[in-house]
Design a protein around this motif. Sequence first.
Motif, PDB file in Angstrom:
ATOM      1  N   ARG A 268       1.056  -1.150   0.077  1.00 17.93           N
ATOM      2  CA  ARG A 268       0.300  -0.251   0.026  1.00 17.93           C
ATOM      3  C   ARG A 268       1.008   1.152  -0.194  1.00 17.93           C
ATOM      4  NH1 ARG A 268      -3.625  -3.246   2.649  1.00 17.93           N
ATOM      5  NH2 ARG A 268      -3.003  -2.975   4.745  1.00 17.93           N
ATOM      6  N   GLN A 269       2.143   1.079   0.071  1.00 15.49           N
ATOM      7  CA  GLN A 269       2.913   2.285  -0.090  1.00 15.49           C
ATOM      8  C   GLN A 269       3.725   2.541  -0.868  1.00 15.49           C
ATOM      9  OE1 GLN A 269       5.372   3.123   4.042  1.00 15.49           O
ATOM     10  NE2 GLN A 269       4.652   1.365   4.887  1.00 15.49           N
ATOM     11  N   LEU A 270       3.743   1.778  -1.771  1.00 14.45           N
ATOM     12  CA  LEU A 270       4.237   1.424  -2.843  1.00 14.45           C
ATOM     13  C   LEU A 270       4.980   2.814  -3.975  1.00 14.45           C
ATOM     14  CD1 LEU A 270       5.991  -0.182  -4.453  1.00 14.45           C
ATOM     15  CD2 LEU A 270       4.078  -1.580  -5.879  1.00 14.45           C
ATOM     16  N   GLY A 271       3.232   3.439  -3.933  1.00 20.23           N
ATOM     17  CA  GLY A 271       2.923   4.874  -4.832  1.00 20.23           C
ATOM     18  C   GLY A 271       4.265   5.089  -4.043  1.00 20.23           C
ATOM     19  N   ALA A 272       4.174   5.908  -3.083  1.00 27.54           N
ATOM     20  CA  ALA A 272       5.012   6.937  -2.210  1.00 27.54           C
ATOM     21  C   ALA A 272       6.766   6.433  -2.491  1.00 27.54           C
ATOM     22  CB  ALA A 272       5.390   7.169  -0.741  1.00 27.54           C
ATOM     23  N   LEU A 273       6.921   5.268  -2.358  1.00 26.87           N
ATOM     24  CA  LEU A 273       8.134   4.893  -2.898  1.00 26.87           C
ATOM     25  C   LEU A 273       8.522   4.687  -4.223  1.00 26.87           C
ATOM     26  CD1 LEU A 273       7.918   1.084  -0.983  1.00 26.87           C
ATOM     27  CD2 LEU A 273       9.492   2.806   0.141  1.00 26.87           C
ATOM     28  N   ARG A 274       7.925   5.136  -5.561  1.00 26.94           N
ATOM     29  CA  ARG A 274       8.198   4.736  -6.576  1.00 26.94           C
ATOM     30  C   ARG A 274       8.291   6.340  -7.089  1.00 26.94           C
ATOM     31  NH1 ARG A 274       3.680   3.753 -10.515  1.00 26.94           N
ATOM     32  NH2 ARG A 274       5.600   3.061 -11.792  1.00 26.94           N
ATOM     33  N   GLY A 275       7.447   7.492  -6.659  1.00 25.74           N
ATOM     34  CA  GLY A 275       7.798   8.646  -6.049  1.00 25.74           C
ATOM     35  C   GLY A 275       6.830   9.331  -7.308  1.00 25.74           C
ATOM     36  N   GLU A 276       7.319  10.385  -7.120  1.00 24.04           N
ATOM     37  CA  GLU A 276       6.842  11.492  -8.984  1.00 24.04           C
ATOM     38  C   GLU A 276       6.691  10.961 -10.428  1.00 24.04           C
ATOM     39  OE1 GLU A 276       6.781  16.114 -10.234  1.00 24.04           O
ATOM     40  OE2 GLU A 276       8.492  14.900  -8.486  1.00 24.04           O
ATOM     41  N   ALA A 277       6.086  10.630 -10.977  1.00 22.36           N
ATOM     42  CA  ALA A 277       6.186  10.651 -11.824  1.00 22.36           C
ATOM     43  C   ALA A 277       6.504  11.154 -13.346  1.00 22.36           C
ATOM     44  CB  ALA A 277       4.772  10.052 -12.485  1.00 22.36           C
ATOM     45  N   VAL A 278       6.992  10.749 -14.208  1.00 20.89           N
ATOM     46  CA  VAL A 278       7.289  11.609 -15.067  1.00 20.89           C
ATOM     47  C   VAL A 278       6.400  11.507 -16.202  1.00 20.89           C
ATOM     48  CG1 VAL A 278       9.433  12.475 -15.656  1.00 20.89           C
ATOM     49  CG2 VAL A 278       9.694  10.692 -15.921  1.00 20.89           C
ATOM     50  N   THR A 279       5.707  11.847 -17.487  1.00 17.11           N
ATOM     51  CA  THR A 279       4.999  11.944 -18.314  1.00 17.11           C
ATOM     52  C   THR A 279       6.100  10.784 -19.814  1.00 17.11           C
ATOM     53  OG1 THR A 279       6.039  13.727 -20.024  1.00 17.11           O
ATOM     54  CG2 THR A 279       3.439  13.399 -18.176  1.00 17.11           C
ATOM     55  N   PRO A 280       5.019  10.116 -20.599  1.00 21.53           N
ATOM     56  CA  PRO A 280       6.320   9.169 -21.456  1.00 21.53           C
ATOM     57  C   PRO A 280       6.674  10.403 -22.106  1.00 21.53           C
ATOM     58  CG  PRO A 280       4.010   8.558 -20.964  1.00 21.53           C
ATOM     59  CD  PRO A 280       3.900   9.728 -20.282  1.00 21.53           C
ATOM     60  N   GLU A 281       6.103  11.124 -22.143  1.00 25.38           N
ATOM     61  CA  GLU A 281       6.083  12.692 -23.729  1.00 25.38           C
ATOM     62  C   GLU A 281       8.289  12.828 -23.066  1.00 25.38           C
ATOM     63  OE1 GLU A 281       2.754  11.072 -24.358  1.00 25.38           O
ATOM     64  OE2 GLU A 281       2.983  12.185 -22.581  1.00 25.38           O
ATOM     65  N   GLU A 282       7.868  13.110 -21.756  1.00 25.30           N
ATOM     66  CA  GLU A 282       9.402  13.495 -21.039  1.00 25.30           C
ATOM     67  C   GLU A 282      10.275  12.753 -21.331  1.00 25.30           C
ATOM     68  OE1 GLU A 282       8.912  15.614 -17.289  1.00 25.30           O
ATOM     69  OE2 GLU A 282       6.963  14.414 -17.539  1.00 25.30           O
ATOM     70  N   VAL A 283      10.323  11.079 -20.984  1.00 27.14           N
ATOM     71  CA  VAL A 283      10.893  10.043 -22.009  1.00 27.14           C
ATOM     72  C   VAL A 283      11.229   9.955 -23.142  1.00 27.14           C
ATOM     73  CG1 VAL A 283      11.824   8.035 -21.178  1.00 27.14           C
ATOM     74  CG2 VAL A 283      10.095   8.893 -19.497  1.00 27.14           C
ATOM     75  N   ALA A 284      10.277  10.496 -24.031  1.00 25.89           N
ATOM     76  CA  ALA A 284      10.769  10.494 -24.880  1.00 25.89           C
ATOM     77  C   ALA A 284      11.298  11.680 -25.881  1.00 25.89           C
ATOM     78  CB  ALA A 284       9.124  10.296 -26.203  1.00 25.89           C
ATOM     79  N   ALA A 285      11.766  12.814 -24.959  1.00 22.44           N
ATOM     80  CA  ALA A 285      11.837  13.858 -25.076  1.00 22.44           C
ATOM     81  C   ALA A 285      13.498  12.944 -25.026  1.00 22.44           C
ATOM     82  CB  ALA A 285      11.952  14.664 -24.672  1.00 22.44           C
ATOM     83  N   SER A 286      13.940  13.036 -23.919  1.00 21.11           N
ATOM     84  CA  SER A 286      15.475  12.834 -23.541  1.00 21.11           C
ATOM     85  C   SER A 286      15.805  11.256 -24.489  1.00 21.11           C
ATOM     86  CB  SER A 286      15.258  11.878 -21.962  1.00 21.11           C
ATOM     87  OG  SER A 286      16.156  11.544 -21.642  1.00 21.11           O
ATOM     88  N   VAL A 287      14.821  10.490 -24.898  1.00 22.96           N
ATOM     89  CA  VAL A 287      15.442   9.538 -25.755  1.00 22.96           C
ATOM     90  C   VAL A 287      16.544  10.324 -27.056  1.00 22.96           C
ATOM     91  CG1 VAL A 287      14.937   7.726 -27.111  1.00 22.96           C
ATOM     92  CG2 VAL A 287      13.831   7.895 -24.918  1.00 22.96           C
ATOM     93  N   ALA A 288      15.110  11.015 -27.490  1.00 24.28           N
ATOM     94  CA  ALA A 288      15.847  11.702 -28.977  1.00 24.28           C
ATOM     95  C   ALA A 288      16.664  12.453 -28.999  1.00 24.28           C
ATOM     96  CB  ALA A 288      14.564  12.682 -29.101  1.00 24.28           C
ATOM     97  N   ASP A 289      16.990  13.225 -27.135  1.00 19.82           N
ATOM     98  CA  ASP A 289      17.709  14.391 -27.364  1.00 19.82           C
ATOM     99  C   ASP A 289      19.113  13.300 -27.108  1.00 19.82           C
ATOM    100  OD1 ASP A 289      16.472  16.190 -26.793  1.00 19.82           O
ATOM    101  OD2 ASP A 289      16.363  16.453 -25.417  1.00 19.82           O
ATOM    102  N   THR A 290      18.917  12.035 -26.317  1.00 20.04           N
ATOM    103  CA  THR A 290      20.621  11.413 -26.535  1.00 20.04           C
ATOM    104  C   THR A 290      20.629  11.153 -27.820  1.00 20.04           C
ATOM    105  OG1 THR A 290      19.274  10.256 -24.604  1.00 20.04           O
ATOM    106  CG2 THR A 290      21.171   9.142 -25.730  1.00 20.04           C
ATOM    107  N   ILE A 291      19.894  10.511 -28.265  1.00 20.18           N
ATOM    108  CA  ILE A 291      19.844  10.171 -30.191  1.00 20.18           C
ATOM    109  C   ILE A 291      20.711  11.023 -30.693  1.00 20.18           C
ATOM    110  CG2 ILE A 291      18.599   9.255 -32.029  1.00 20.18           C
ATOM    111  CD1 ILE A 291      16.901   7.775 -30.565  1.00 20.18           C
ATOM    112  N   GLU A 292      19.980  12.276 -30.465  1.00 26.02           N
ATOM    113  CA  GLU A 292      20.596  13.956 -31.641  1.00 26.02           C
ATOM    114  C   GLU A 292      22.442  13.850 -30.582  1.00 26.02           C
ATOM    115  OE1 GLU A 292      17.332  16.047 -32.016  1.00 26.02           O
ATOM    116  OE2 GLU A 292      16.187  14.990 -33.772  1.00 26.02           O
ATOM    117  N   ASN A 293      22.370  13.626 -29.789  1.00 27.11           N
ATOM    118  CA  ASN A 293      23.694  13.671 -29.245  1.00 27.11           C
ATOM    119  C   ASN A 293      24.951  13.189 -29.572  1.00 27.11           C
ATOM    120  OD1 ASN A 293      25.789  14.957 -27.482  1.00 27.11           O
ATOM    121  ND2 ASN A 293      24.649  14.378 -25.142  1.00 27.11           N
ATOM    122  N   PRO A 294      25.654  13.508 -30.324  1.00 24.16           N
ATOM    123  CA  PRO A 294      26.528  13.813 -31.310  1.00 24.16           C
ATOM    124  C   PRO A 294      27.924  12.144 -30.650  1.00 24.16           C
ATOM    125  CG  PRO A 294      27.196  15.746 -31.143  1.00 24.16           C
ATOM    126  CD  PRO A 294      25.685  15.419 -30.574  1.00 24.16           C
TER     127      PRO A 294
END
Length: 255
Positions: free
Chosen positions: A194-220
């Motif tokens: 029942r405490q798992l939600g607090a343990l996982r912490g604040e969530a980011v969106t899939p779009e935030e992860v996607a932007a990070s992946v795209a930035d990583t791909i475009e980073n030389p």
Amino acid sequence: MSSVLITGASKGIGRAIAVELAGRGHRVVATARRPEALDDLPVDQRLRLDVTDDNSVRQAIHAAGDIDVLVSNAGETVRAPLESVPLAEVERLFRLNTVGALRVAQGVLPAMRARGSGHLVFVSSVQGRLVLPMIGPYGASKWALEALAETLAIETGHFGVKVSIVQPGAVSSGGAERAPTFLADDGPYAPLYRQLGALRGEAVTPEEVAASVADTIENPAPPLRVAVGAPAERMLRARKAAPETEPFLAVDLDW
């Protein structure tokens, strides 16, 4: 622009990555076990790919043509205490999250190595560097994935192949809600669950992860590990600073 093959693109993080990369002008090959779930994606190719099946991987890679970047995203999770989690579920997660990722990497690496360039991007988790109770099998599969990815970085860097490990914390992708749960409501681990939600912490969106992946791909010169979002950065810094002489948990438990 790069030619990018994405596994697990039918929903959640994988779908968001496909949309983000297509919007940036990359040639995107979206794959999933059910390719009909990809029909509405604005991508160049939609292919069936089951990362647990050798023949499926071979066919998809052949159909995709030249691949500059692999985004290894396919994965699932489970909720259960290690005392009683079905071992078949643990084996399933490792087949999908860990061995499956390596299977697809093995499929694309020969051409990358021969060409002298390429980029393997593995979508991992903060749980590839720390553990959370009740999600142990998933965390173990990601720790193993990160060991494989770091080894690949050492082995293939000489041939011009880059490796990156993307590490979000909790993501509002629906994956946690879809996870099979093996826990009795009145069981001894129920208060912890029942405490798992607090343990996982604040969530980011899939779009935030996607932007990070795209930035990583475009980073030389992309880094090996990329934490996604402030919550993940905080958790990973705390884990790095914690002593290795005792178990680490990012927040205190009350049970």
